[in-house]
Design an enzyme around this catalytic site. Structure first.
Site, mmCIF file in Angstrom:
data_model
loop_
_atom_site.group_PDB
_atom_site.id
_atom_site.type_symbol
_atom_site.label_atom_id
_atom_site.label_comp_id
_atom_site.label_asym_id
_atom_site.label_seq_id
_atom_site.Cartn_x
_atom_site.Cartn_y
_atom_site.Cartn_z
ATOM 1 N N TYR A 141 0.824 -1.214 0.000
ATOM 2 C CA TYR A 141 0.000 0.000 0.000
ATOM 3 C C TYR A 141 0.858 1.264 0.000
ATOM 4 O O TYR A 141 0.381 2.334 -0.380
ATOM 5 C CB TYR A 141 -0.892 0.049 1.243
ATOM 6 C CG TYR A 141 -2.192 -0.694 1.136
ATOM 7 C CD1 TYR A 141 -2.233 -2.044 0.809
ATOM 8 C CD2 TYR A 141 -3.398 -0.043 1.399
ATOM 9 C CE1 TYR A 141 -3.422 -2.725 0.749
ATOM 10 C CE2 TYR A 141 -4.593 -0.717 1.340
ATOM 11 C CZ TYR A 141 -4.605 -2.051 1.012
ATOM 12 O OH TYR A 141 -5.788 -2.717 0.949
ATOM 13 N N LYS A 192 3.643 -15.164 2.800
ATOM 14 C CA LYS A 192 3.809 -15.931 1.557
ATOM 15 C C LYS A 192 5.314 -16.172 1.407
ATOM 16 O O LYS A 192 5.943 -15.783 0.415
ATOM 17 C CB LYS A 192 3.210 -15.139 0.382
ATOM 18 C CG LYS A 192 3.149 -15.906 -0.931
ATOM 19 C CD LYS A 192 2.123 -17.026 -0.950
ATOM 20 C CE LYS A 192 2.212 -17.818 -2.248
ATOM 21 N NZ LYS A 192 1.366 -19.032 -2.251
ATOM 22 N N ASP A 224 -2.446 -18.305 1.225
ATOM 23 C CA ASP A 224 -3.470 -19.040 0.463
ATOM 24 C C ASP A 224 -4.116 -20.105 1.333
ATOM 25 O O ASP A 224 -5.335 -20.287 1.332
ATOM 26 C CB ASP A 224 -2.893 -19.622 -0.842
ATOM 27 C CG ASP A 224 -1.559 -20.319 -0.670
ATOM 28 O OD1 ASP A 224 -0.981 -20.279 0.446
ATOM 29 O OD2 ASP A 224 -1.069 -20.919 -1.644
ATOM 30 N N ASP A 248 -6.107 -7.025 4.518
ATOM 31 C CA ASP A 248 -7.273 -6.417 3.881
ATOM 32 C C ASP A 248 -8.164 -7.510 3.284
ATOM 33 O O ASP A 248 -9.374 -7.554 3.506
ATOM 34 C CB ASP A 248 -6.811 -5.453 2.785
ATOM 35 C CG ASP A 248 -7.985 -4.833 2.043
ATOM 36 O OD1 ASP A 248 -8.920 -4.379 2.715
ATOM 37 O OD2 ASP A 248 -7.961 -4.819 0.803
ATOM 38 N N ASP A 252 -12.104 -9.218 4.842
ATOM 39 C CA ASP A 252 -13.412 -9.255 4.167
ATOM 40 C C ASP A 252 -13.948 -10.679 4.209
ATOM 41 O O ASP A 252 -15.139 -10.923 4.440
ATOM 42 C CB ASP A 252 -13.298 -8.802 2.699
ATOM 43 C CG ASP A 252 -13.612 -7.313 2.516
ATOM 44 O OD1 ASP A 252 -13.318 -6.538 3.446
ATOM 45 O OD2 ASP A 252 -14.137 -6.934 1.457
HETATM 46 C C1 IPM Z 1 -10.267 -1.311 4.333
HETATM 47 C C2 IPM Z 1 -10.562 -0.746 2.966
HETATM 48 C C3 IPM Z 1 -9.443 0.206 2.567
HETATM 49 C C4 IPM Z 1 -8.143 -0.591 2.560
HETATM 50 C C5 IPM Z 1 -9.662 0.929 1.223
HETATM 51 C C6 IPM Z 1 -10.947 1.692 1.187
HETATM 52 C C7 IPM Z 1 -8.494 1.830 0.896
HETATM 53 O O1 IPM Z 1 -10.729 -1.771 2.052
HETATM 54 O O2 IPM Z 1 -10.132 -0.510 5.283
HETATM 55 O O3 IPM Z 1 -10.212 -2.522 4.476
HETATM 56 O O4 IPM Z 1 -7.846 -1.274 1.583
HETATM 57 O O5 IPM Z 1 -7.422 -0.525 3.564
HETATM 58 MG MG MG Z 2 -10.800 -3.703 2.925
#
Ligand code: IPM
Ligand code: MG
Length: 354
Positions: A141, A192, A224, A248, A252
């Site tokens: 990032y 990884k 993975d 990240d 999710d």
């Molecule tokens: C998160 C989001 C952010 C990230 C985006 C919106 C930049 O996905 O906080 O998980 O990737 O960190």
């Molecule tokens: Mg995110």
């Protein structure tokens, strides 16, 4: 307690869920005799529209003066042109960096009452209680990119850089070990290392750090296979520590185990007590402005704010308990298969605040 909270509503559903959460914070503050002052500032697409910048200097200054920051979400189709010179997400990355918030804590909890909303079989959800510690100010990032360039042969190239120093790894793994001590004592370091040099450094530093914590068990897992294990045996994890982008992606995935992305809170912390608190979900442009977003991830983030930045444990628990009771007693927004809108869900939580 007298505290100032910078409020960054941001884009999409951000302002709606932050507004709902302020109602809950106000109710808790009133009950416990605290004064919370809010300082509303711009970030993301809203800031681009108003000032041309995703992170105005005034926002950074206000955050530096505040005790904590509560954020909704940033981004949306309006600002998605890949050729645009500025992007809303730069505001979020910028404030994390400016405040030195190198660790992002994302606790994944499963509410048994929501087992139906989970894509996993109910028996796989038993005992799931994990905490992802995501490195937040390094890695791909923040490594120097080389923007798109057209080469002599007519092809195009773009480069991102995944870079870590041992110091960046050490501090976040240390925090993961400290947090594991207060939990079940297991740290899974996700990397990884079979492919990436930065992951081999990560693994080496993780081993060195864990040696300082004999009461913590360290295991390593490739990203993975960690992604797979999250859906096959999620209860086997306690604390997961990992680099920025792996964290990240995995969070999710981990979030929906509990039934909805809308439920997961996060706390971003650095050296001091000041932190930034935000739900892990995005700005959900498809439902923005409709008043139907699930505010629970933001409310649970506010609970983390009270706990970590203000040291108000009982008040944090009051919010968490109210959310849990609302869920157990059937309150459901649309993402959870119900019909409540944001205001009705907020009322459901307010009605159960102890
Ligand atoms: C998160 C989001 C952010 C990230 C985006 C919106 C930049 O996905 O906080 O998980 O990737 O960190
Ligand atoms: Mg995110």
């Amino acid at each position: 307690m007298d505290a100032t909270i910078v409020v960054l509503g941001g884009d999409g559903i951000g302002p709606e869920i932050v507004h709902a959460t302020r109602r809950v914070l106000d109710a808790v503050a009133l009950r416990h005799g605290h004064t919370l002052r809010y300082d509303e500032q711009l970030i993301g697409g809203a800031a681009i529209d108003a000032t041309g910048q995703p992170l105005p200097a005034a926002t950074v200054e206000a955050c530096r003066r505040a005790d904590a920051v509560l954020l909704g979400a940033v981004g949306g189709p309006k600002w998605d042109d890949p050729r645009a010179p500025v992007r809303p997400e730069q505001g979020l990355l910028g404030i994390r960096k400016a405040l030195g918030l190198y660790a992002n804590l994302r606790p994944v909890k499963v509410y048994p009452a929501l087992a139906d909303a989970s894509p996993l079989k109910a028996e796989r959800l038993v005992g799931v209680d994990l905490l992802v510690v995501r490195e937040l100010t390094g890695g791909i990032y923040f490594g120097q990119p080389r923007l798109r360039e057209r080469r002599e042969d007519g092809s195009e190239r773009a480069v991102d850089t995944l870079e870590y120093t041992d110091g960046e790894i050490r501090r976040v793994v240390r925090l993961a070990c400290q947090l594991a001590r207060q939990r079940r004592g297991l740290v899974t370091s996700v990397d990884k290392a079979n492919v990436l040099e930065s992951s081999r450094l990560w693994r080496q530093v993780a081993i060195e750090v864990a040696a300082e914590y004999p009461d913590v068990k360290l295991e390593h897992q490739l990203v993975d296979s960690a992604a797979m294990r999250l859906v096959t045996h999620p209860a086997g994890f306690d604390v997961i520590v990992t680099e920025n982008m792996f964290g990240d992606i995995l969070t999710d995935e981990a979030a929906v185990i509990g039934g909805s992305l809308g439920l997961l809170p996060s706390a971003s912390t650095g050296e001091g007590r000041r932190g930034l608190y935000e739900p892990i979900h995005g700005s959900a442009p498809d439902i923005a402005g409709k008043g139907v977003a699930n505010p629970l991830g933001t409310m649970l983030s506010a609970a983390l704010l009270l706990r970590y930045s203000l040291g108000l444990e009982a008040e944090a628990r009051a919010i968490e308990t109210a959310v849990e009771r609302a869920i157990n007693e059937g309150a459901r927004t649309r993402d959870l298969g119900g019909t409540l809108d944001t205001t009705a869900m907020t009322d459901a939580v307010l009605a159960r605040l102890g």
